[in-house]
Design an enzyme around this catalytic site. Structure first.
Site, PDB file in Angstrom:
ATOM      1  N   TRP A 322       0.785  -1.211   0.021  1.00 45.22           N
ATOM      2  CA  TRP A 322      -0.023   0.090   0.052  1.00 45.22           C
ATOM      3  C   TRP A 322       1.030   1.460   0.087  1.00 45.22           C
ATOM      4  O   TRP A 322       0.517   2.328  -0.567  1.00 45.22           O
ATOM      5  CB  TRP A 322      -0.883   0.063   1.291  1.00 45.22           C
ATOM      6  N   HIS A 323       2.202   1.210   0.627  1.00 43.01           N
ATOM      7  CA  HIS A 323       2.842   2.349   0.798  1.00 43.01           C
ATOM      8  C   HIS A 323       3.694   2.781  -0.334  1.00 43.01           C
ATOM      9  O   HIS A 323       4.121   3.722  -0.544  1.00 43.01           O
ATOM     10  CB  HIS A 323       3.992   2.215   1.795  1.00 43.01           C
ATOM     11  N   GLY A 324       3.821   1.594  -1.141  1.00 42.49           N
ATOM     12  CA  GLY A 324       4.616   1.936  -2.451  1.00 42.49           C
ATOM     13  C   GLY A 324       4.486   0.697  -3.402  1.00 42.49           C
ATOM     14  O   GLY A 324       4.802  -0.267  -2.963  1.00 42.49           O
TER      15      GLY A 324
END
Lengths: 473, 312
Positions: A322-324
């Site tokens: 989700w973060h990258g």
């Protein structure tokens, strides 16, 4: 529009004043227009994506609510998930998976390619998509009724204080607030201003200052010594915290001034005594989102031990993704999941600090261990590539040398900023009922304390080109 | 009932606004006091890059001035020029400051006097690069008293005139340097010689090819400001030479240099490019790093430039 831009300092007071002057009947419309204006200042065309996400989740939720047939409810939910997560996939993950899968196939001698898309990542897409998707799931589960008023719902998805970097709000908390007639609440507005001032300090004085050193070291890790890489990693731990918690504070503060309560997103995470506790203090709105919509549906801890460990790992790996769209984030997530599992296996689960907790060596040891483990995982989060992360770790333990200082003044400001931050955070943590400085019973002391923070921002803040890290997620 | 709610709400609003006003007044007073102190101590410095900017803008009276960034600052040795040309000399080069800074400094100088010769060391790029605008912050302490530089500083943002109402803002992030500049502890700063700051390192790596710098989008502001610089020199009858000092790398193409030469030709200004000079490309020991000459290199380079000036 960035919170730390001069434009926002003009935009927000104007919005807040007009909001209270307007008849309550039209306030939602005004906030909706202001929110879209706020977003469109960045890349106007991408407002279409928010609108699409809004329309899809709104209609699907209405349909889910109106049909009694379980299978149809599920079909509408699936439609909403596919469209929303599909858009997210296309803009954020397509190139990553394309490169990863076909790269792997090429390694095996199978030559296949699909073209990559040259798309700019829409700011905040992961945040508003998760908020909208969470709403649809809540309606599907019957936790809330679908919102009939399209405008109010559109405002829920696009409310400008938390649109681009959270907190990721739940419909049950935020939606009803848009229907209330807000009156100016002195205590709440004052609290909002204080949160904003401290948020700006965290972002401009701490995070952006530390970024100067961190960027120069992490940009070329192969040239730096062990001590430099250690310091840069510790600096990054504070940078990422202040960048994101600073944003959250400004967001919550803005909303509070207008009478809205957003959820707390950070509770002094570096005072956690275990990795599990860290995650109950860090990015709380995302952690609880993953808990409610991924971990528990997977079975949570109501399954066998092995499956519980699997659920933890899956949740954290998804959280990393989700973060990258990069393997470094996946590894960061996996590593944090692994910490949780290992702590469970080793049965190390220190109780959370309460007011009566003794401040002893065990407490300090737990605190340092947690900080070290979390900081180690940040190496993967911050490194430009997986190879860079490995280079950093290797050099941390093998390459002696002098400490790189860079600009001496800037380095000194960085250390000073961390000290000020930790003094305040430590005081809030250990003396929740204290009455010094910001919490003084004397109004004049509180005023002067916050004024001094503003002076520090003017004096030591970094005013040039500081983007919030979490915008890219 | 509704009336009493309105009164109470209106009282709260008044209280809120009153407290905001009190807060703003406290911040205003503190900003004024701290800002004034910073201004006093900033201009009281007698060494360092901030002092050199003040000297360049407010005190220079030398015949020959050098303009440029760090490469100018470390490459043009005053003693060589003084000896060879028998003229007074000052090096106004400042690390990390390019076209905008140099033109602003020239504007301030021209308000006081006209130097006889300007040596412009070209390093900047004509690419769009936000950092070049951010670095204009080095001119903020002069914003108040030097109206001639405001249109250049305002390129940072349209809100610069408003931001400069704050007395601290121009001195943002300068307190450490101001403190060192006033304490004057020996050894904390390398002493300059008429603006020139020597470097003493010695480069030991082999010569490498540098990647072509991608020229994505031309920054029209930079071109206009560079042209302004040349025009100002011409209008004031100041002889000017544009020089690109040596580097210790090779390259195929540098679009900014080509554009710079083109503009110089347009303005009939002599342009000299030392980046392919073999005397330097064969002598790594003359460099501190690939872009900066050390004192030995600066001496040789200054001699070559002084000879060019004499010939010209």
């Amino acid at each position: 529009m960035l919170f730390n831009s001069f434009e926002f300092l003009l935009f927000f007071p104007l919005v807040a004043i007009v909001y209270f002057i307007l008849s309550p009947k039209y306030r939602w419309l005004f906030l909706l227009v202001a929110s879209y204006y706020f977003y469109m200042n960045w890349q106007p065309i991408y407002a279409i994506l928010i609108f699409t996400s809004t329309v899809v989740t709104y209609l699907c939720a209405l349909k889910i609510d109106s049909t009694p047939v379980k299978s149809r409810k599920k079909a509408y939910l699936t439609t909403s998930l596919i469209i929303n997560l599909g858009i997210l996939f296309l803009f954020k993950y397509y190139n990553f998976f394309n490169d990863s899968i076909f790269g792997l196939l090429t390694d095996w001698g199978i030559r296949m390619t699909l073209p990559n898309f040259d798309l700019l990542l829409p700011v905040g897409i992961s945040f508003y998509t998760f908020q909208a998707v969470g709403y649809t799931i809540d309606v599907y589960r019957g936790d809330i009724k679908s919102e009939k008023h399209f405008g109010i719902y559109a405002l829920f998805v696009s409310f400008f204080p938390q649109l681009v970097a959270g907190p990721i709000e739940r419909a049950v908390n935020l939606l009803p607030q848009f229907k209330e007639t807000k009156k100016i609440d002195y205590a709440q507005a004052a609290q909002g201003i204080k949160l904003m001032i401290w948020g700006y300090f965290m972002k401009i004085v701490v995070a952006d200052r530390l970024a100067i050193y961190v960027n120069s070291v992490y940009g070329i890790p192969e040239y730096h010594s062990s001590i430099t890489l250690f310091i840069a990693t510790i600096f990054f731990a504070f940078q990422i915290y202040c960048d994101f918690a600073g944003y959250s504070n400004i967001a919550i503060g803005c909303a509070k001034i207008m009478g809205f309560d957003l959820m707390t997103n950070f509770r002094r995470p570096y005072f956690a005594q275990s990795c599990a506790e860290f995650w109950s203090r860090w990015h709380i709105s995302l952690s609880t989102w993953f808990k409610d919509y991924v971990y528990i549906p997977l079975g949570g801890n109501r399954v066998g031990t092995t499956k519980n460990y699997r659920n933890i790992l899956i949740t954290f790996v998804i959280s990393g993704l989700w973060h990258g769209a990069n393997w470094t984030f996946v590894i960061w997530g996996g590593l944090n999941g692994l910490y949780q599992v290992l702590f469970k296996i080793l049965k190390i689960s220190p109780k959370r600090k309460t007011e009566n907790t003794e401040f002893n060596f065990i407490y300090i040891g737990n605190l340092i261990l947690t900080f070290v483990l979390i900081s180690f995982s940040w190496i993967f989060f911050r490194a430009n590539t997986f190879t860079d992360a490995l280079v950093i770790i290797e050099r941390m333990f093998t390459v002696a040398g002098n400490l790189f200082i860079g600009d001496k003044s800037s380095f000194a400001y960085s250390v000073f900023a961390i000290i000020v931050l930790m003094l305040k955070e430590g005081y809030d943590e250990f003396f929740p009922n204290g009455n010094l400085f910001f919490k003084s019973t004397k109004k004049s002391v509180r005023f002067i304390s916050y004024s001094l923070v503003i002076i520090l921002i003017l004096l030591l803040g970094v005013f040039d080109g500081g983007q919030f890290i979490y915008f890219q997620f | 009932m509704e009336g009493s709610l309105f009164i109470s709400s209106s009282n709260l609003m008044k209280k809120f606004i009153l407290n905001c006003v009190i807060g703003i007044i406290i911040v205003f007073v503190l900003d004024f006091a701290v800002g004034e102190s910073l201004e006093y101590f900033y201009f009281k410095q007698t060494s360092g890059f901030q002092y050199r900017t003040t000297y360049s803008m407010e005190k220079t009276n030398e015949d020959i001035l050098v303009f440029g960034s760090s490469r100018a600052n470390h490459h043009y040795k005053p003693s060589v020029f003084k000896k060879k040309l028998n003229s007074s000399f000052y090096n106004t080069g400042r690390d990390g400051n390019f076209i905008f800074y140099q033109t602003a400094v020239l504007k301030s100088i021209l308000k006081r006097y006209k130097p006889k010769l300007i040596l412009y060391d070209f390093t900047g790029e004509f690419n769009i690069n936000q950092t070049d605008y951010d670095r204009l912050s080095s001119l903020l302490p002069y914003y108040k008293n030097h109206s001639e530089i405001r249109n250049i500083v305002n390129l940072r943002s349209q809100y610069e005139p408003v931001k400069n109402f704050s007395r601290i803002y121009p001195y943002n992030s300068t307190i450490g340097n101001i403190a060192i500049g006033n304490i004057n502890i020996n050894g904390l700063r390398t002493k300059d010689k008429n603006g020139y700051v020597p470097l003493y390192g010695e480069w030991k790596e082999p010569l490498k090819m540098r990647d072509i710098i991608k020229f994505e989008k031309t920054d029209k502001n930079k071109i206009n400001v560079f042209k302004d610089f040349l025009s100002l020199c011409k209008e004031n009858g100041i002889a000017v030479m544009v020089i690109v000092s040596p580097v210790y790398y090779t390259y195929d193409k540098d679009y900014s240099l080509e554009l710079c030469e083109e503009i110089c030709n347009e303005y009939k200004i002599p342009f000299f490019n030392f980046t392919k000079n073999q005397d330097f490309l064969e002598s790594p020991y003359l460099f501190d790093d690939v872009s900066h000459l050390n004192d030995k290199g600066a001496t040789l380079f200054s001699e070559k430039v002084a000879d060019l000036v004499r010939e010209d």
